[in-house]
Design a protein around this motif. Sequence first.
Motif, PDB file in Angstrom:
ATOM      1  N   LEU A  87      -4.037  -5.049 -13.957  1.00  0.00           N
ATOM      2  CA  LEU A  87      -5.429  -4.652 -14.185  1.00  0.00           C
ATOM      3  C   LEU A  87      -5.909  -3.573 -13.220  1.00  0.00           C
ATOM      4  CD1 LEU A  87      -6.912  -8.196 -14.891  1.00  0.00           C
ATOM      5  CD2 LEU A  87      -6.387  -6.387 -16.565  1.00  0.00           C
ATOM      6  N   GLY A  88      -5.080  -3.250 -12.232  1.00  0.00           N
ATOM      7  CA  GLY A  88      -5.479  -2.228 -11.253  1.00  0.00           C
ATOM      8  C   GLY A  88      -6.564  -2.717 -10.311  1.00  0.00           C
ATOM      9  N   TRP A  89      -6.642  -4.011 -10.099  1.00  0.00           N
ATOM     10  CA  TRP A  89      -7.697  -4.597  -9.270  1.00  0.00           C
ATOM     11  C   TRP A  89      -7.287  -4.823  -7.821  1.00  0.00           C
ATOM     12  CZ3 TRP A  89      -9.692  -9.154 -12.815  1.00  0.00           C
ATOM     13  CH2 TRP A  89     -10.384  -8.620 -13.908  1.00  0.00           C
ATOM     14  N   ALA A  90      -6.037  -4.654  -7.493  1.00  0.00           N
ATOM     15  CA  ALA A  90      -5.571  -4.977  -6.141  1.00  0.00           C
ATOM     16  C   ALA A  90      -6.263  -4.092  -5.110  1.00  0.00           C
ATOM     17  CB  ALA A  90      -4.059  -4.812  -6.052  1.00  0.00           C
ATOM     18  N   ASN A  91      -6.735  -4.732  -4.046  1.00  0.00           N
ATOM     19  CA  ASN A  91      -7.364  -3.989  -2.955  1.00  0.00           C
ATOM     20  C   ASN A  91      -6.752  -4.429  -1.628  1.00  0.00           C
ATOM     21  OD1 ASN A  91      -8.661  -6.387  -2.092  1.00  0.00           O
ATOM     22  ND2 ASN A  91     -10.376  -6.026  -3.485  1.00  0.00           N
ATOM     23  N   THR A  92      -7.265  -3.900  -0.549  1.00  0.00           N
ATOM     24  CA  THR A  92      -6.713  -4.200   0.775  1.00  0.00           C
ATOM     25  C   THR A  92      -6.761  -5.697   1.075  1.00  0.00           C
ATOM     26  OG1 THR A  92      -7.425  -2.036   1.553  1.00  0.00           O
ATOM     27  CG2 THR A  92      -6.894  -3.656   3.235  1.00  0.00           C
ATOM     28  N   GLY A  93      -7.834  -6.362   0.697  1.00  0.00           N
ATOM     29  CA  GLY A  93      -7.935  -7.802   0.915  1.00  0.00           C
ATOM     30  C   GLY A  93      -6.864  -8.573   0.166  1.00  0.00           C
ATOM     31  N   ASP A  94      -6.576  -8.149  -1.056  1.00  0.00           N
ATOM     32  CA  ASP A  94      -5.536  -8.805  -1.846  1.00  0.00           C
ATOM     33  C   ASP A  94      -4.166  -8.628  -1.197  1.00  0.00           C
ATOM     34  OD1 ASP A  94      -7.313  -9.602  -3.981  1.00  0.00           O
ATOM     35  OD2 ASP A  94      -7.262  -7.521  -4.673  1.00  0.00           O
ATOM     36  N   VAL A  95      -3.902  -7.422  -0.732  1.00  0.00           N
ATOM     37  CA  VAL A  95      -2.609  -7.141  -0.098  1.00  0.00           C
ATOM     38  C   VAL A  95      -2.474  -7.950   1.196  1.00  0.00           C
ATOM     39  CG1 VAL A  95      -1.176  -5.344   0.949  1.00  0.00           C
ATOM     40  CG2 VAL A  95      -2.435  -4.856  -1.167  1.00  0.00           C
ATOM     41  N   THR A  96      -3.544  -8.011   1.965  1.00  0.00           N
ATOM     42  CA  THR A  96      -3.532  -8.788   3.212  1.00  0.00           C
ATOM     43  C   THR A  96      -3.288 -10.267   2.916  1.00  0.00           C
ATOM     44  OG1 THR A  96      -5.040  -7.215   4.260  1.00  0.00           O
ATOM     45  CG2 THR A  96      -4.883  -9.407   5.262  1.00  0.00           C
ATOM     46  N   ALA A  97      -3.989 -10.805   1.934  1.00  0.00           N
ATOM     47  CA  ALA A  97      -3.798 -12.213   1.567  1.00  0.00           C
ATOM     48  C   ALA A  97      -2.374 -12.449   1.073  1.00  0.00           C
ATOM     49  CB  ALA A  97      -4.814 -12.623   0.499  1.00  0.00           C
ATOM     50  N   ALA A  98      -1.841 -11.520   0.303  1.00  0.00           N
ATOM     51  CA  ALA A  98      -0.482 -11.671  -0.216  1.00  0.00           C
ATOM     52  C   ALA A  98       0.534 -11.698   0.924  1.00  0.00           C
ATOM     53  CB  ALA A  98      -0.162 -10.547  -1.206  1.00  0.00           C
ATOM     54  N   TRP A  99       0.378 -10.794   1.885  1.00  0.00           N
ATOM     55  CA  TRP A  99       1.290 -10.798   3.030  1.00  0.00           C
ATOM     56  C   TRP A  99       1.154 -12.073   3.850  1.00  0.00           C
ATOM     57  CZ3 TRP A  99       5.627  -8.681   3.351  1.00  0.00           C
ATOM     58  CH2 TRP A  99       5.875  -7.376   2.888  1.00  0.00           C
ATOM     59  N   LEU A 100      -0.071 -12.560   3.984  1.00  0.00           N
ATOM     60  CA  LEU A 100      -0.295 -13.801   4.715  1.00  0.00           C
ATOM     61  C   LEU A 100       0.413 -14.959   4.009  1.00  0.00           C
ATOM     62  CD1 LEU A 100      -1.700 -15.103   7.119  1.00  0.00           C
ATOM     63  CD2 LEU A 100      -3.767 -15.285   5.736  1.00  0.00           C
ATOM     64  N   PHE A 101       0.285 -15.010   2.694  1.00  0.00           N
ATOM     65  CA  PHE A 101       0.964 -16.047   1.916  1.00  0.00           C
ATOM     66  C   PHE A 101       2.479 -15.970   2.131  1.00  0.00           C
ATOM     67  CE2 PHE A 101       3.139 -17.524  -1.925  1.00  0.00           C
ATOM     68  CZ  PHE A 101       2.649 -18.814  -2.017  1.00  0.00           C
ATOM     69  N   VAL A 102       3.031 -14.777   2.010  1.00  0.00           N
ATOM     70  CA  VAL A 102       4.484 -14.607   2.158  1.00  0.00           C
ATOM     71  C   VAL A 102       4.921 -15.006   3.567  1.00  0.00           C
ATOM     72  CG1 VAL A 102       6.373 -12.929   2.181  1.00  0.00           C
ATOM     73  CG2 VAL A 102       4.666 -12.868   0.359  1.00  0.00           C
ATOM     74  N   GLY A 103       4.187 -14.588   4.572  1.00  0.00           N
ATOM     75  CA  GLY A 103       4.536 -14.937   5.950  1.00  0.00           C
ATOM     76  C   GLY A 103       4.519 -16.435   6.192  1.00  0.00           C
ATOM     77  N   LEU A 104       3.485 -17.093   5.677  1.00  0.00           N
ATOM     78  CA  LEU A 104       3.397 -18.548   5.834  1.00  0.00           C
ATOM     79  C   LEU A 104       4.490 -19.270   5.063  1.00  0.00           C
ATOM     80  CD1 LEU A 104      -0.479 -18.801   5.678  1.00  0.00           C
ATOM     81  CD2 LEU A 104       0.954 -19.414   7.659  1.00  0.00           C
ATOM     82  N   ARG A 105       4.819 -18.757   3.869  1.00  0.00           N
ATOM     83  CA  ARG A 105       5.913 -19.372   3.099  1.00  0.00           C
ATOM     84  C   ARG A 105       7.261 -19.131   3.785  1.00  0.00           C
ATOM     85  NH1 ARG A 105       4.626 -23.154  -0.839  1.00  0.00           N
ATOM     86  NH2 ARG A 105       6.885 -23.215  -0.813  1.00  0.00           N
ATOM     87  N   ALA A 106       7.431 -17.976   4.399  1.00  0.00           N
ATOM     88  CA  ALA A 106       8.672 -17.709   5.133  1.00  0.00           C
ATOM     89  C   ALA A 106       8.790 -18.661   6.327  1.00  0.00           C
ATOM     90  CB  ALA A 106       8.723 -16.256   5.586  1.00  0.00           C
ATOM     91  N   ALA A 107       7.680 -18.884   7.014  1.00  0.00           N
ATOM     92  CA  ALA A 107       7.689 -19.829   8.139  1.00  0.00           C
ATOM     93  C   ALA A 107       7.990 -21.242   7.630  1.00  0.00           C
ATOM     94  CB  ALA A 107       6.345 -19.781   8.870  1.00  0.00           C
ATOM     95  N   HIS A 108       7.381 -21.619   6.514  1.00  0.00           N
ATOM     96  CA  HIS A 108       7.645 -22.929   5.903  1.00  0.00           C
ATOM     97  C   HIS A 108       9.130 -23.062   5.581  1.00  0.00           C
ATOM     98  CE1 HIS A 108       8.094 -25.537   2.312  1.00  0.00           C
ATOM     99  NE2 HIS A 108       7.221 -26.306   2.936  1.00  0.00           N
ATOM    100  N   SER A 109       9.711 -22.036   4.973  1.00  0.00           N
ATOM    101  CA  SER A 109      11.135 -22.074   4.622  1.00  0.00           C
ATOM    102  C   SER A 109      12.015 -22.164   5.863  1.00  0.00           C
ATOM    103  CB  SER A 109      11.517 -20.841   3.798  1.00  0.00           C
ATOM    104  OG  SER A 109      10.930 -20.903   2.520  1.00  0.00           O
ATOM    105  N   ALA A 110      11.666 -21.400   6.888  1.00  0.00           N
ATOM    106  CA  ALA A 110      12.465 -21.424   8.121  1.00  0.00           C
ATOM    107  C   ALA A 110      12.480 -22.815   8.735  1.00  0.00           C
ATOM    108  CB  ALA A 110      11.916 -20.397   9.116  1.00  0.00           C
ATOM    109  N   VAL A 111      11.325 -23.458   8.779  1.00  0.00           N
ATOM    110  CA  VAL A 111      11.256 -24.811   9.334  1.00  0.00           C
ATOM    111  C   VAL A 111      11.997 -25.792   8.422  1.00  0.00           C
ATOM    112  CG1 VAL A 111       9.693 -26.727   9.885  1.00  0.00           C
ATOM    113  CG2 VAL A 111       9.114 -24.400  10.605  1.00  0.00           C
ATOM    114  N   HIS A 112      11.757 -25.709   7.124  1.00  0.00           N
ATOM    115  CA  HIS A 112      12.359 -26.636   6.170  1.00  0.00           C
ATOM    116  C   HIS A 112      13.882 -26.541   6.177  1.00  0.00           C
ATOM    117  CE1 HIS A 112      11.825 -28.519   1.878  1.00  0.00           C
ATOM    118  NE2 HIS A 112      12.454 -29.327   2.702  1.00  0.00           N
ATOM    119  N   CYS A 113      14.402 -25.334   6.278  1.00  0.00           N
ATOM    120  CA  CYS A 113      15.852 -25.120   6.189  1.00  0.00           C
ATOM    121  C   CYS A 113      16.581 -25.336   7.511  1.00  0.00           C
ATOM    122  CB  CYS A 113      16.138 -23.711   5.670  1.00  0.00           C
ATOM    123  SG  CYS A 113      15.640 -23.459   3.960  1.00  0.00           S
ATOM    124  N   THR A 114      15.843 -25.549   8.592  1.00  0.00           N
ATOM    125  CA  THR A 114      16.505 -25.723   9.899  1.00  0.00           C
ATOM    126  C   THR A 114      16.111 -27.057  10.525  1.00  0.00           C
ATOM    127  OG1 THR A 114      14.764 -24.436  11.016  1.00  0.00           O
ATOM    128  CG2 THR A 114      16.736 -23.222  10.294  1.00  0.00           C
TER     129      THR A 114
END
Length: 142
Positions: A82-109
Amino acid sequence: MPANLLNPLVAMMVLTFVVWVWMYARRLGYMVRHGIDPQQVNTPQKMALLLPESVEAPSNNLKNLFELPVLFYVICLTLLHLGWANTGDVTAAWLFVGLRAAHSAVHCTVNLVKVRFAFYLLSSLVLWFMLATLLRRVLALG
């Protein structure tokens, strides 16, 4: 700015791939070292009986990566389409990915449940924020 949303979207896919590789490296390594025939683990129940929890943790995490993150993909793709993505969306997306990566790192180790849950909860809150933001925009269309 919408194109920047592709970066965390692809990063989430890469995280899923990394966990998948880690899962097979742990499983196959353990099975080879302990002489386990693949036929002995031909069901999830047999796998759980013969392989220790530490070896199976990446498999459990991989399953997690096909639960709530599916909504993340849909939200990102909708925003991009829809062409709606803005800086806030990108920031939230990176935050989600970072937190999921941390979750995976803890879960897998170390698999510390309280730490893992904290990352899960925070990533979920970010996801629900992203969904609420998208919903608000959709409802504004009337």
